[in-house]
Scaffold this active site. Structure first.
Site, PDB file in Angstrom:
ATOM      1  N   HIS A 246       0.851  -1.186   0.000  1.00  0.00           N
ATOM      2  CA  HIS A 246       0.000   0.000   0.000  1.00  0.00           C
ATOM      3  C   HIS A 246       0.886   1.236   0.000  1.00  0.00           C
ATOM      4  O   HIS A 246       1.952   1.251   0.605  1.00  0.00           O
ATOM      5  CB  HIS A 246      -0.920   0.002   1.235  1.00  0.00           C
ATOM      6  CG  HIS A 246      -2.036   0.993   1.146  1.00  0.00           C
ATOM      7  ND1 HIS A 246      -1.877   2.317   1.488  1.00  0.00           N
ATOM      8  CD2 HIS A 246      -3.324   0.860   0.728  1.00  0.00           C
ATOM      9  CE1 HIS A 246      -3.024   2.956   1.301  1.00  0.00           C
ATOM     10  NE2 HIS A 246      -3.912   2.100   0.842  1.00  0.00           N
ATOM     11  N   GLU A 303      -7.535  -5.078  -0.470  1.00  0.00           N
ATOM     12  CA  GLU A 303      -8.045  -5.719  -1.682  1.00  0.00           C
ATOM     13  C   GLU A 303      -8.107  -7.244  -1.550  1.00  0.00           C
ATOM     14  O   GLU A 303      -8.972  -7.886  -2.162  1.00  0.00           O
ATOM     15  CB  GLU A 303      -7.164  -5.332  -2.876  1.00  0.00           C
ATOM     16  CG  GLU A 303      -7.229  -3.853  -3.201  1.00  0.00           C
ATOM     17  CD  GLU A 303      -5.996  -3.368  -3.940  1.00  0.00           C
ATOM     18  OE1 GLU A 303      -5.051  -4.171  -4.111  1.00  0.00           O
ATOM     19  OE2 GLU A 303      -5.969  -2.191  -4.321  1.00  0.00           O
TER      20      GLU A 303
END
Length: 361
Positions: A246, A303
């Protein structure tokens, strides 16, 4: 100059704070784990909207307002749905949102909250050759989304899981789509114009388009039979491992832990085999990434378990970003109102690095 505006403070907000070093997400003074699974999505909408709309109703009245907005959106767009369904689901959903009135009051906001939750099921059903299912104004928002998709009521556990998902993704600092929303809102454009900017940004694979490829990755690894080898080969080719890493978090994404717990509580996802395989793949991937990229902390992101949850809820991969938008719409609207109330026109400077015209003697 900060590349990609990293570390540049572009807004002051009361809405959310992303602590990338500590792995914490705060939404209007509440840590994410205190909201997800404890507050309903309409309750979190009220939390985000508080102070940005006059006479904002609370609790059941706001949930009823969202329910009535679903009915309104469906009735407005029903004649247009067959034409919209000729496009891919995300583009069709975005086009349907664009048809909403471009105002700035609470009624406009609730229609925008309702729109992805109404359009996504209707478009999916039309693409399957089925008739759209009308909303139930008295149903819970997540439960109605599931019912309109499947054509039958969802189990309470699945409705609760999707509701928790919508809460989990409702806001997340000044990400690309939220910043795009605030830029448009800073021009004093209407809410529909502002959130369309967010929807456009979300379509990009570097922002909202990754949960679908997580499923593709898991399927490919399962077919290959050797997760570690598959992952090492992908890294050697310079390709991303979907569901990991991320831009902000240097530790584990707190949303991943919330959604992992939700998927576990569902139980029986693919008779348990899918979750067990995903958890095993996650562990192997973290080990492979630790060895391959020792100077970076690459952890599981939102995700990975988003993909498993939405797959279990019966959504095809092409609709994952649509369901994400159904949750994030609340944050976009709140940021748009905050920007309009407290911010100036966003107009950063650029540095010209192109050729200069010849000097005229």
């Amino acid at each position: 100059m900060a590349n990609g505006l990293d570390d540049v403070v572009a807004a002051e907000t009361v809405l959310s704070d992303v602590d990338g070093l500590g792995g914490n997400l705060t939404i209007r003074g509440h840590a994410l784990p205190a909201l997800a699974g404890h507050w309903t999505f309409p309750a979190v909408v009220q939390l985000l909207f508080d102070g940005f709309f006059d006479q904002l109703p609370h609790d059941k009245k706001l949930a009823a307002g969202i329910g009535q907005a679903r009915v309104d959106v469906f009735e407005r767009l029903l004649p247009l749905l067959p034409a919209l369904a000729t496009r891919d689901v995300y583009s069709a959903m975005r086009a349907g949102v664009a048809l909403m009135p471009d105002g700035g009051d609470l009624e406009d906001a609730l229609r925008l909250i309702a729109a992805p939750a109404v359009l996504t099921p209707a478009l999916l059903r039309l693409r399957r050759g089925e008739s759209p299912v009308a909303p139930d104004a008295d149903a819970g928002h997540a439960a109605d989304l599931l019912r309109m998709t499947a054509g039958a009521p969802a189990s309470p556990s699945l409705a609760e899981a999707l509701d928790t998902y919508l809460v989990t993704v409702c806001d997340h600092g000044l990400n690309a789509s939220t910043f795009a929303t605030r830029v448009v809102a800073s021009t004093q454009a209407g809410l529909t114009s502002a959130v369309l900017a967010g929807l456009g940004a979300l379509k990009g694979p570097l922002h909202g388009g990754a949960p679908g490829p997580v499923i593709e990755m898991l399927d490919a690894i399962e077919a290959h039979g050797d997760a570690a080898t598959w992952l090492r080969d992908r890294i050697a080719r310079g390709e991303r491992i979907m569901g990991f890493g991320h831009r902000i978090y240097r530790v584990r994404d707190p949303r991943a832990d919330v959604l992992k717990a939700v998927v576990r509580r569902l139980g029986g996802v693919g008779e348990g085999a899918r979750l067990a395989f995903a958890e095993k793949t996650e562990k192997i991937a973290l080990d492979v990434l630790r060895v391959a990229k020792p100077s970076r902390s690459i952890q599981t992101n939102v995700e990975f378990y988003t993909a498993l949850l939405l797959e279990a809820a019966g959504f095809p991969e092409e609709a994952f970003s649509c369901v994400f938008a159904a949750g994030r719409m609340a944050g976009w609207i709140a940021h748009a109102r905050e920007q309009q109330a407290t911010g100036r026109l966003i107009r950063p400077q650029s540095r010209y690095v192109g050729p200069m015209p010849d000097m005229v003697a």
